[in-house]
Design a protein around this motif. Structure first.
Motif, PDB file in Angstrom:
ATOM      1  N   THR A   1      36.659  11.191 -10.431  1.00 12.82           N
ATOM      2  CA  THR A   1      38.101  10.976 -10.464  1.00 12.82           C
ATOM      3  C   THR A   1      38.562  10.291  -9.186  1.00 12.82           C
ATOM      4  O   THR A   1      38.173  10.663  -8.088  1.00 12.82           O
ATOM      5  N   SER A   2      39.401   9.291  -9.360  1.00 14.56           N
ATOM      6  CA  SER A   2      40.053   8.642  -8.228  1.00 14.56           C
ATOM      7  C   SER A   2      41.475   8.314  -8.634  1.00 14.56           C
ATOM      8  O   SER A   2      41.813   8.277  -9.813  1.00 14.56           O
ATOM      9  N   GLY A   3      42.340   8.099  -7.649  1.00 15.71           N
ATOM     10  CA  GLY A   3      43.712   7.741  -7.967  1.00 15.71           C
ATOM     11  C   GLY A   3      44.580   8.924  -8.335  1.00 15.71           C
ATOM     12  O   GLY A   3      44.496  10.001  -7.745  1.00 15.71           O
ATOM     13  N   PHE A   4      45.415   8.756  -9.349  1.00  9.94           N
ATOM     14  CA  PHE A   4      46.496   9.688  -9.658  1.00  9.94           C
ATOM     15  C   PHE A   4      46.008  11.111  -9.913  1.00  9.94           C
ATOM     16  O   PHE A   4      46.559  12.073  -9.377  1.00  9.94           O
ATOM     17  N   CYS A   5      44.990  11.269 -10.743  1.00 10.23           N
ATOM     18  CA  CYS A   5      44.547  12.621 -11.117  1.00 10.23           C
ATOM     19  C   CYS A   5      43.889  13.362  -9.959  1.00 10.23           C
ATOM     20  O   CYS A   5      43.804  14.594  -9.976  1.00 10.23           O
ATOM     21  N   LEU A   6      43.420  12.623  -8.970  1.00 12.84           N
ATOM     22  CA  LEU A   6      42.852  13.280  -7.793  1.00 12.84           C
ATOM     23  C   LEU A   6      43.930  14.045  -7.045  1.00 12.84           C
ATOM     24  O   LEU A   6      43.671  15.111  -6.474  1.00 12.84           O
ATOM     25  N   ASP A   7      45.142  13.533  -7.065  1.00  5.33           N
ATOM     26  CA  ASP A   7      46.265  14.177  -6.380  1.00  5.33           C
ATOM     27  C   ASP A   7      47.085  15.063  -7.306  1.00  5.33           C
ATOM     28  O   ASP A   7      47.872  15.890  -6.823  1.00  5.33           O
ATOM     29  N   ASN A   8      46.923  14.908  -8.621  1.00  8.88           N
ATOM     30  CA  ASN A   8      47.742  15.660  -9.580  1.00  8.88           C
ATOM     31  C   ASN A   8      46.865  16.249 -10.687  1.00  8.88           C
ATOM     32  O   ASN A   8      47.088  15.975 -11.880  1.00  8.88           O
ATOM     33  N   PRO A   9      45.864  17.064 -10.336  1.00  7.77           N
ATOM     34  CA  PRO A   9      44.946  17.569 -11.372  1.00  7.77           C
ATOM     35  C   PRO A   9      45.601  18.400 -12.467  1.00  7.77           C
ATOM     36  O   PRO A   9      45.231  18.250 -13.633  1.00  7.77           O
ATOM     37  N   PRO A  10      46.578  19.272 -12.175  1.00 10.58           N
ATOM     38  CA  PRO A  10      47.161  20.053 -13.283  1.00 10.58           C
ATOM     39  C   PRO A  10      47.854  19.166 -14.311  1.00 10.58           C
ATOM     40  O   PRO A  10      47.728  19.398 -15.511  1.00 10.58           O
ATOM     41  N   GLN A  11      48.594  18.161 -13.846  1.00 11.04           N
ATOM     42  CA  GLN A  11      49.311  17.302 -14.772  1.00 11.04           C
ATOM     43  C   GLN A  11      48.357  16.519 -15.665  1.00 11.04           C
ATOM     44  O   GLN A  11      48.585  16.358 -16.857  1.00 11.04           O
ATOM     45  N   CYS A  12      47.251  16.073 -15.099  1.00 11.10           N
ATOM     46  CA  CYS A  12      46.275  15.336 -15.896  1.00 11.10           C
ATOM     47  C   CYS A  12      45.556  16.257 -16.877  1.00 11.10           C
ATOM     48  O   CYS A  12      45.279  15.869 -18.012  1.00 11.10           O
TER      49      CYS A  12
END
Length: 404
Positions: A48-59
């Motif tokens: 994982t890189s980018g958005f989901c790395l910083d927002n794992p619950p939302q992803c």
């Protein structure tokens, strides 16, 4: 400030477009998990890189995966404030529709996955600080409709952070969303740029229980530029215009059969033993033996018999001198979760030689569940006549074969 601007402008003008494509591997694996046997899906192993790395619950909630690709985009002209054509400003039209991708296997039939890009985010960088609102909120006054995290419809912003020189945010794109854009509120001169290229994606994979083991591969090409898969309008030019996605799906199946010690020697006897025959002369109705085994299976398999003597269809038992022989019926009962090809439970399914092999399939991973082999001889009473041999034997091999 002017000298810095001039220097950056010179760099942006001289910046060449890369002739090399951006390669990104998307890898998933299915491997049976005894701790969770009902989970029969591929696990995405792509880092994982980018958005989901910083927002794992939302992803996780929306079953999204994310990638940060090494692509920047630079403005080739001044973005005019109040422009009427969305192509002359901040515009994103991405492949948000589901696409079918065919994967190949060296020997097995091809399989398909479905893939779509579910969102895109960029961090923009201004050549100079943006004007501020006079209401004290401290928001930059660059884009119509508010700050960068307020996505242009029909997209939805998923948060962001920034200041008067730049802002990083992510926009969620509904299926088949088309163009999402924001209008500039004042002229943005060069060198305006997008420093990042983040995407989220969704993946629909086939049923691994119906796939032979091995690695399935495919390559899917996406292009970046006006009128392409990732269309960023007419002003923003990417440093790479080709994205190559390499799909790799690994299927690791399990087929294991455990027979208790001594289970390879089967002695057929009447119900209750031979005493009724020896003491009262009552002929037994049948000779049989049930042999338990434990099976673990995550994919289709076939079963058949190999015999030391047969008629080409069923196995035979014979006397020591091979003068007399008679058929042996072998059948199998399988645990819940394993069915025949019509989805029916398996109870005393007769097994034949390889030409009559029977195929079974799992509804989920079956882990060390008990099954039963049934051995039986019928219509044998003529063998109890005086003067005939008293012992008959034969070798029978029961085969569980995952190569279906």
């Amino acid at each position: 400030m002017k000298s810095v601007f001039t220097l950056l402008l010179a760099l942006s003008v001289c910046l060449p477009l890369s002739a090399e494509a951006v390669n990104q591997q998307i890898r998933a694996i299915f491997k049976p998990n005894p701790a969770n046997p009902l989970f029969n899906q591929f696990e995405n192993m792509t880092p994982t890189s980018g958005f989901c790395l910083d927002n794992p619950p939302q992803c996780a909630n929306e079953k999204l995966f994310s990638l940060r690709l090494p692509i920047q985009s630079w403005a080739n002209a001044t973005i005019q404030g109040g422009h009427s054509n969305p192509r002359r400003g901040a515009m994103f039209n991405i492949p948000s529709q589901w696409r079918t991708i065919t994967l190949s296997h060296p020997t097995a039939p091809p399989q398909t996955v479905e893939f779509r890009v579910a969102g895109m985010g960029v961090a923009y960088r201004l050549p100079k600080p943006a004007p501020q609102l006079t209401n004290g909120l401290g928001h930059d006054y660059v884009w119509e409709g508010g700050i960068w995290s307020y996505a242009g419809p029909p997209c939805a912003g998923l948060g962001g952070a920034g200041n008067d020189i730049g802002f990083n945010s992510f926009w969620k794109h509904p299926e088949n969303s088309g163009v999402c854009a924001k209008r500039a509120m004042f002229n943005i001169p060069q060198p305006f740029k997008y420093e990042t290229f983040d995407i989220t994606y969704q993946l629909r994979t086939p049923d691994p229980l119906k796939m032979p083991a091995g690695q399935y591969t495919a390559q899917h090409v996406l292009r970046v530029g006006p009128g392409q898969d990732f269309d960023l309008g007419d002003v923003m030019e990417p440093t790479d215009d080709v994205i190559v996605l390499d799909f790799l799906l690994d299927v690791v199946h399990e087929l294991r059969v455990e027979v208790p010690p001594g289970g390879n020697k089967v002695q057929l006897v009447p119900s209750g033993g031979w005493q009724s025959w020896l003491q009262a002369g009552r002929k037994p109705v049948r000779l049989f033996r049930d042999q338990i085994f434990n099976i673990s299976a995550s994919a289709r398999f076939k079963m058949f018999l190999q015999c030391s003597r047969s008629d080409g269809r069923v196995c035979h038992l014979t006397d020591p001198e091979n003068r007399l022989f008679f058929p042996l019926k072998v059948s199998v009962s399988l645990p819940g979760g394993l069915t025949d090809q019509l989805g029916r439970a398996v109870s005393r399914q007769e097994l034949l030689t390889e030409s009559g092999a029977v195929i079974f399939q799992p509804g989920h991973f079956v882990d060390r569940q008990p099954g039963m082999l049934h051995f039986e001889v019928e219509r044998f009473d003529y063998l109890l006549a005086p003067g005939l041999p008293r012992q008959y034997s034969g070798d029978v091999t029961v085969v569980w074969d995952s190569e279906v």
